[in-house]
Design a protein around this motif. Structure first.
Motif: not given
Length: 342
Positions: A22-28, A97-101, A155-161
């Motif tokens: 319910t909290q996620v935008d995408i599943v990897i 990965i960031s690009q694909w997401v 965990l934070k990968v980048t500020n937007g991810f």
């Protein structure tokens, strides 16, 4: 081979996935490129609903590219699925990965609205290695044994991810026995839970049918038997898996073969194709339908038996009632005879 998992663990994992979904935008979803279908988790596919999924076919260096392409083509028409061959050891793959997401979730990705991704997968597919590679530091324990990841991490990968990990889990019962063996051959199932020799024989049967040249090259075989047991004996004798008296130690031979399969020493391979999986799924459904028909037949056969038992019980009750009535009538008659005499 039957693979079973503790229901308590499964229920806990299911609750965690439901809560996080319910909290996620995408599943990897990290998959094993050598078993693209068997390494999927049906529970995850059910629970994610319309949440998009990025499927990373990890260990691409161990996989047969031609067969892997069949799977990429198979999923291409599904808008909620994006799949890519992948290796946690390939920095270029990790950086993409960031690009694909972002491609899958274009409406998020800022510091105010970061993309929230859940990393999921069955044991031993490389989830922990992916997290470590994404974050550039060791935050997840990595091990060769399945189910090393025990708890959830955000965990934070980048500020937007951002990424959220979930436990590596299998489902309570694997309905397809062939999938069970493929999971075992590639190492997703703990070696302590299975018979090593049986798994090696299943693996050899597959390689004899699909990758014969890889076998003959690896073990320098001029000719090869169609019987996996005989081939395993030859492998054992060639690789020094011998007991006293020169007898082949079949367990040791199985270890040698499975180690070669799992490390890629035997060459790249993919154990399943979309067409093969569709066929196996039909067989599983047919087997389930047959089992259900047999159950219904047993129930139907039990109905007359129950009716007969009910009839007997009714007749016994009637006889008992009749006997009691007769006894009462006799008692009354006796009383009346006594009265007459008096």
């Amino acid at each position: 081979m039957s693979v079973q998992w503790y229901p308590g663990h499964m229920n806990k994992a299911r609750r965690e996935i439901e809560e996080v979904m319910t909290q996620v935008d995408i599943v990897i979803e990290v998959l094993d490129a050598r078993i693209p279908d068997s390494s999927q988790n049906p529970m995850l596919n059910t629970l994610r609903g319309d949440v998009p999924v990025l499927r990373l076919l990890n260990k691409k260096d161990l996989a047969d590219k031609a067969r892997l392409d069949l799977w990429l083509e198979h999923w291409r028409g599904n808008e909620s699925v994006l799949a890519h061959p992948f290796s946690t050891l390939d920095k270029a793959d990790v950086s993409r990965i960031s690009q694909w997401v972002s491609q899958m979730v274009p409406h998020r990705g800022s510091a105010e609205k970061p993309i929230r991704a859940m990393i999921a997968g069955i044991p031993n597919v490389g989830k922990s290695s992916l997290m470590n590679a994404l974050l550039g530091r060791r935050v997840a324990k990595v091990g060769d044994e399945p189910a090393v990841t025990k708890s959830q991490q955000k965990l934070k990968v980048t500020n937007g991810f951002q990424i959220l990990d979930t436990p590596g889990i299998l489902w309570p019962k694997i309905e397809n026995p062939d999938a069970s063996y493929r999971l075992a051959v590639t190492g997703a199932v703990r070696d302590t839970a299975i018979d090593y020799e049986d798994v090696a024989l299943a693996g050899l049967k597959f390689f004899i049918a699909d990758y014969l040249e890889s076998l003959t090259t690896r073990y320098k075989l001029k000719e090869i038997s169609a019987d996996p047991y005989e081939v395993l004996k030859v492998i054992g004798s060639k690789r020094g898996a011998l007991r006293a008296g020169g007898k082949v130690d079949m367990h040791k031979a199985a270890e040698v073969f499975l180690n070669d399969v799992r490390t890629g020493a035997i060459g790249p391979y993919v154990m399943e194709t979309p067409e093969m999986i569709a066929h196996e799924e039909r067989l599983v459904e047919e087997a389930k339908a047959k089992k259900e028909a047999e159950r219904q037949a047993r129930l139907a056969a039990a109905v007359p038996q129950r009716q007969q038992a009910n009839n007997r019980a009714y007749r016994n009750a009637q006889s008992l009632e009749q006997a009691e009535s007769t006894e009462q009538a006799q008692t009354i008659q006796q009383d009346e005879n006594i009265d007459d005499k008096q």
